[in-house]
Motif scaffolding. Structure first.
Motif, PDB file in Angstrom:
ATOM      1  N   ALA A 241       0.955  -1.231  -0.029  1.00  0.00           N
ATOM      2  CA  ALA A 241      -0.097  -0.002   0.079  1.00  0.00           C
ATOM      3  C   ALA A 241       0.902   1.207  -0.010  1.00  0.00           C
ATOM      4  CB  ALA A 241      -0.955   0.103   1.237  1.00  0.00           C
ATOM      5  N   THR A 242       0.328   2.356  -0.605  1.00  0.00           N
ATOM      6  CA  THR A 242       1.063   3.692  -0.755  1.00  0.00           C
ATOM      7  C   THR A 242       0.457   4.613   0.237  1.00  0.00           C
ATOM      8  OG1 THR A 242       1.871   3.320  -2.908  1.00  0.00           O
ATOM      9  CG2 THR A 242       1.975   5.592  -2.125  1.00  0.00           C
ATOM     10  N   ILE A 243       1.162   5.036   1.193  1.00  0.00           N
ATOM     11  CA  ILE A 243       0.479   5.978   2.281  1.00  0.00           C
ATOM     12  C   ILE A 243       0.290   7.402   1.674  1.00  0.00           C
ATOM     13  CG2 ILE A 243       0.723   6.850   4.461  1.00  0.00           C
ATOM     14  CD1 ILE A 243       0.204   3.599   4.251  1.00  0.00           C
ATOM     15  N   HIS A 244      -0.802   8.025   1.610  1.00  0.00           N
ATOM     16  CA  HIS A 244      -0.762   9.287   1.329  1.00  0.00           C
ATOM     17  C   HIS A 244      -1.031  10.378   2.507  1.00  0.00           C
ATOM     18  CE1 HIS A 244      -2.280   8.692  -3.062  1.00  0.00           C
ATOM     19  NE2 HIS A 244      -1.453   7.979  -2.778  1.00  0.00           N
ATOM     20  N   ALA A 245      -0.117  11.187   2.758  1.00  0.00           N
ATOM     21  CA  ALA A 245      -0.159  11.905   4.061  1.00  0.00           C
ATOM     22  C   ALA A 245       0.179  13.528   3.801  1.00  0.00           C
ATOM     23  CB  ALA A 245       0.770  11.479   5.096  1.00  0.00           C
ATOM     24  N   ASP A 246      -0.253  14.589   4.696  1.00  0.00           N
ATOM     25  CA  ASP A 246       0.251  15.414   4.743  1.00  0.00           C
ATOM     26  C   ASP A 246       1.582  16.004   5.279  1.00  0.00           C
ATOM     27  OD1 ASP A 246      -0.504  15.637   7.340  1.00  0.00           O
ATOM     28  OD2 ASP A 246      -2.146  16.959   7.299  1.00  0.00           O
TER      29      ASP A 246
ATOM     30  N   ARG B 247       3.319  12.512  -0.158  1.00  0.00           N
ATOM     31  CA  ARG B 247       2.977  13.753   0.839  1.00  0.00           C
ATOM     32  C   ARG B 247       2.386  14.620  -0.084  1.00  0.00           C
ATOM     33  NH1 ARG B 247       6.029  12.452   5.567  1.00  0.00           N
ATOM     34  NH2 ARG B 247       5.122  14.003   7.104  1.00  0.00           N
ATOM     35  N   VAL B 248       1.460  15.513   0.546  1.00  0.00           N
ATOM     36  CA  VAL B 248       0.737  16.772   0.157  1.00  0.00           C
ATOM     37  C   VAL B 248       1.176  17.697   1.117  1.00  0.00           C
ATOM     38  CG1 VAL B 248      -1.431  17.655  -0.370  1.00  0.00           C
ATOM     39  CG2 VAL B 248      -1.124  15.535  -0.695  1.00  0.00           C
ATOM     40  N   ILE B 249       1.924  18.697   0.497  1.00  0.00           N
ATOM     41  CA  ILE B 249       2.243  20.017   1.282  1.00  0.00           C
ATOM     42  C   ILE B 249       0.917  20.896   1.054  1.00  0.00           C
ATOM     43  CG2 ILE B 249       4.166  21.698   1.748  1.00  0.00           C
ATOM     44  CD1 ILE B 249       4.692  18.721   2.164  1.00  0.00           C
TER      45      ILE B 249
ATOM     46  N   GLN C 102       1.494  24.521  -0.244  1.00  0.00           N
ATOM     47  CA  GLN C 102       1.827  24.629  -1.558  1.00  0.00           C
ATOM     48  C   GLN C 102       0.631  24.205  -2.541  1.00  0.00           C
ATOM     49  OE1 GLN C 102       5.431  22.727  -2.021  1.00  0.00           O
ATOM     50  NE2 GLN C 102       6.345  23.760  -0.787  1.00  0.00           N
ATOM     51  N   HIS C 103      -0.181  23.127  -2.323  1.00  0.00           N
ATOM     52  CA  HIS C 103      -1.024  22.474  -3.253  1.00  0.00           C
ATOM     53  C   HIS C 103      -2.279  21.921  -2.281  1.00  0.00           C
ATOM     54  CE1 HIS C 103       2.152  22.291  -5.990  1.00  0.00           C
ATOM     55  NE2 HIS C 103       3.048  21.713  -5.164  1.00  0.00           N
ATOM     56  N   TYR C 104      -3.479  21.913  -3.062  1.00  0.00           N
ATOM     57  CA  TYR C 104      -4.881  21.423  -2.488  1.00  0.00           C
ATOM     58  C   TYR C 104      -4.584  19.662  -2.638  1.00  0.00           C
ATOM     59  CZ  TYR C 104      -9.499  19.717  -2.400  1.00  0.00           C
ATOM     60  OH  TYR C 104     -10.560  19.082  -2.277  1.00  0.00           O
TER      61      TYR C 104
ATOM     62  N   GLY D  84      -1.404  16.621  -4.265  1.00  0.00           N
ATOM     63  CA  GLY D  84      -0.100  16.588  -4.717  1.00  0.00           C
ATOM     64  C   GLY D  84       0.149  16.318  -6.073  1.00  0.00           C
ATOM     65  N   PRO D  85       1.455  16.435  -6.608  1.00  0.00           N
ATOM     66  CA  PRO D  85       1.564  16.409  -7.963  1.00  0.00           C
ATOM     67  C   PRO D  85       1.057  15.199  -8.690  1.00  0.00           C
ATOM     68  CG  PRO D  85       3.727  16.741  -6.709  1.00  0.00           C
ATOM     69  CD  PRO D  85       2.679  16.519  -5.908  1.00  0.00           C
ATOM     70  N   GLN D  86       1.133  13.829  -8.059  1.00  0.00           N
ATOM     71  CA  GLN D  86       0.419  12.751  -8.805  1.00  0.00           C
ATOM     72  C   GLN D  86      -0.742  12.449  -8.405  1.00  0.00           C
ATOM     73  OE1 GLN D  86       3.384  12.366  -6.673  1.00  0.00           O
ATOM     74  NE2 GLN D  86       4.742  12.772  -8.618  1.00  0.00           N
ATOM     75  N   GLY D  87      -1.656  13.591  -7.908  1.00  0.00           N
ATOM     76  CA  GLY D  87      -2.861  13.584  -7.681  1.00  0.00           C
ATOM     77  C   GLY D  87      -3.207  13.154  -6.010  1.00  0.00           C
ATOM     78  N   GLN D  88      -2.350  12.871  -5.148  1.00  0.00           N
ATOM     79  CA  GLN D  88      -2.416  12.317  -3.868  1.00  0.00           C
ATOM     80  C   GLN D  88      -3.288  13.300  -3.003  1.00  0.00           C
ATOM     81  OE1 GLN D  88       0.436  12.811  -5.298  1.00  0.00           O
ATOM     82  NE2 GLN D  88       1.749  13.627  -3.877  1.00  0.00           N
ATOM     83  N   CYS D  89      -4.165  12.849  -2.339  1.00  0.00           N
ATOM     84  CA  CYS D  89      -5.105  13.825  -1.697  1.00  0.00           C
ATOM     85  C   CYS D  89      -5.452  13.251  -0.296  1.00  0.00           C
ATOM     86  CB  CYS D  89      -6.437  13.948  -2.433  1.00  0.00           C
ATOM     87  SG  CYS D  89      -7.262  15.119  -1.775  1.00  0.00           S
ATOM     88  N   THR D  90      -5.596  13.807   0.582  1.00  0.00           N
ATOM     89  CA  THR D  90      -5.920  13.449   2.129  1.00  0.00           C
ATOM     90  C   THR D  90      -7.145  14.266   2.530  1.00  0.00           C
ATOM     91  OG1 THR D  90      -4.721  15.318   3.151  1.00  0.00           O
ATOM     92  CG2 THR D  90      -3.429  13.190   2.712  1.00  0.00           C
ATOM     93  N   ASN D  91      -7.917  14.797   1.684  1.00  0.00           N
ATOM     94  CA  ASN D  91      -9.016  15.730   2.217  1.00  0.00           C
ATOM     95  C   ASN D  91     -10.379  14.548   2.557  1.00  0.00           C
ATOM     96  OD1 ASN D  91      -8.038  17.923   1.661  1.00  0.00           O
ATOM     97  ND2 ASN D  91      -8.407  17.931  -0.405  1.00  0.00           N
ATOM     98  N   GLN D  92     -10.543  13.416   1.883  1.00  0.00           N
ATOM     99  CA  GLN D  92     -11.319  12.597   2.495  1.00  0.00           C
ATOM    100  C   GLN D  92     -11.064  12.068   3.819  1.00  0.00           C
ATOM    101  OE1 GLN D  92     -12.126   9.188  -0.057  1.00  0.00           O
ATOM    102  NE2 GLN D  92     -14.002   8.681   0.774  1.00  0.00           N
TER     103      GLN D  92
END
Length: 131
Positions: free
Chosen positions: A15-20, A36-38, A41-43, A45-53
Motif C-alpha cells: 500500500a502507498t500511504i498518502h499523508a500531509d 506527501r501533500v504539502i 503549496q497544493h490542494y 500532490g503532483p501525482q494526484g494524492q489527496c488527504t481531504n477525504q
C-alpha cells in the motif's frame, strides 16, 4: 507498541500511504512507500494524492465525539471509529436499508463475549489497538 509497528500490523503490504506534511508521519518513511501533500503549496500532490477525504472523516468523527457521544474512553475508541466508518459507508442508504443490514448482521452472529456482562463490570482493561 510503537507507532511504526502499529502501522505495519494494520496496513497492507504494497500500500502507498498518502499523508500531509505533519511530522507524525515521518516515521513511516522508513518502512512504507509514501506520497506527501504539502497543503501550504497544493490542494493535492503532483501525482494526484489527496488527504481531504481522510481529513473530512476525522472532522466528522470529532463532531460525533463532541456532539453525539460527549466522551470517548480510549479503551473503546476502536469501536467508536468502527461505528463512524459504518455510518460513513452507509450514508447514502435509506434508514430501512441500514436497519435491515444491522438486523441481518445481528441475526447471523453469536453474542459477543466482549459485550456480555458489560453492565455487570466486564470492561476492557486497556486499549485494544496497542495490545
Amino acid at each position: 507498541m510503537s507507532t511504526l509497528k502499529l502501522a505495519l500490523n494494520n496496513i497492507d503490504t504494497g500500500a502507498t500511504i498518502h499523508a500531509d506534511e505533519h511530522h507524525a508521519y515521518d516515521i513511516l518513511h522508513s518502512a512504507l512507500p509514501m506520497q506527501r501533500v504539502i497543503h501550504a503549496q497544493h490542494y493535492r500532490g503532483p501525482q494526484g494524492q489527496c488527504t481531504n477525504q481522510a481529513e473530512s472523516f476525522f472532522a466528522r468523527f470529532r463532531r460525533m465525539q463532541n456532539g453525539q457521544n460527549h466522551k470517548f474512553d480510549n479503551n473503546y475508541v476502536d469501536r467508536y471509529a468502527n461505528e463512524a466508518a459504518y455510518r460513513e459507508d452507509t450514508r447514502r442508504l435509506s434508514n430501512g436499508a441500514i436497519f435491515n443490514d444491522i438486523l441481518g448482521r445481528c441475526a447471523s452472529h453469536l453474542p459477543s463475549r466482549d459485550f456480555c456482562g458489560y453492565w455487570q463490570g466486564n470492561h476492557r482493561t486497556g486499549e485494544a489497538l496497542v495490545a
